[in-house]
Design a protein around this motif. Sequence first.
Motif, PDB file in Angstrom:
ATOM      1  N   UNK A  92       0.832  -1.206   0.000  1.00 19.32           N
ATOM      2  CA  UNK A  92       0.000   0.000   0.000  1.00 19.32           C
ATOM      3  C   UNK A  92       0.867   1.256   0.000  1.00 19.32           C
ATOM      4  N   UNK A  93       1.939   1.237   0.823  1.00 15.22           N
ATOM      5  CA  UNK A  93       2.849   2.390   0.868  1.00 15.22           C
ATOM      6  C   UNK A  93       3.521   2.566  -0.485  1.00 15.22           C
ATOM      7  N   UNK A  94       3.961   1.444  -1.087  1.00 11.51           N
ATOM      8  CA  UNK A  94       4.609   1.522  -2.398  1.00 11.51           C
ATOM      9  C   UNK A  94       3.634   2.027  -3.464  1.00 11.51           C
ATOM     10  N   UNK A  95       2.385   1.539  -3.418  1.00 11.87           N
ATOM     11  CA  UNK A  95       1.368   1.992  -4.373  1.00 11.87           C
ATOM     12  C   UNK A  95       1.079   3.481  -4.173  1.00 11.87           C
ATOM     13  N   UNK A  96       0.999   3.917  -2.901  1.00 13.18           N
ATOM     14  CA  UNK A  96       0.762   5.342  -2.620  1.00 13.18           C
ATOM     15  C   UNK A  96       1.929   6.184  -3.120  1.00 13.18           C
ATOM     16  N   UNK A  97       3.160   5.684  -2.895  1.00 18.47           N
ATOM     17  CA  UNK A  97       4.339   6.406  -3.394  1.00 18.47           C
ATOM     18  C   UNK A  97       4.333   6.476  -4.916  1.00 18.47           C
ATOM     19  N   UNK A  98       3.990   5.361  -5.568  1.00 21.14           N
ATOM     20  CA  UNK A  98       3.919   5.351  -7.033  1.00 21.14           C
ATOM     21  C   UNK A  98       2.861   6.322  -7.536  1.00 21.14           C
ATOM     22  N   UNK A  99       1.695   6.317  -6.870  1.00 22.35           N
ATOM     23  CA  UNK A  99       0.630   7.243  -7.256  1.00 22.35           C
ATOM     24  C   UNK A  99       1.082   8.683  -7.060  1.00 22.35           C
ATOM     25  N   UNK A 100       1.686   8.940  -5.908  1.00 21.32           N
ATOM     26  CA  UNK A 100       2.170  10.299  -5.628  1.00 21.32           C
ATOM     27  C   UNK A 100       3.193  10.729  -6.674  1.00 21.32           C
ATOM     28  N   UNK A 101       4.120   9.831  -7.001  1.00 20.51           N
ATOM     29  CA  UNK A 101       5.143  10.151  -8.001  1.00 20.51           C
ATOM     30  C   UNK A 101       4.507  10.400  -9.366  1.00 20.51           C
TER      31      UNK A 101
END
Length: 128
Positions: free
Chosen positions: A32-41
Amino acid sequence: MADKAMLSSLVKEHHVKQAARKELQESKRKEAVEAANNLTQALVDHLNVGVAQAYLNQKRLDTEAKHLHHNATNFAKQTQQWLQLVESFSGALKELGDVENWAKSIETDMRTVSSALEYAYKVTQESA
């Protein structure tokens, strides 16, 4: 003792399942953190593309505005030169008109003098 072993076995099994759940939860949290980071990026990249495009557009607009200002200044100078040329031409035409009027006035005076001389000549011819 069998109950105790069974209880101990159930507790161990519970701890193993709990550890597996925690590991799965940690794995899901990391995803979830990685997906949120990817989305944010991705959002930041998309925003940066828009900002970069806006910056380029603003730069082009500034360049075009400077170019337009330069052209307008040159046009104003050229227009001023044209106005001066037209004013000079108008003055020359007025002078020609003044010369023409002066010439007509002289011509009228000369005809008057000529008529007077002719009359005087006729009068002297008749009396002689």
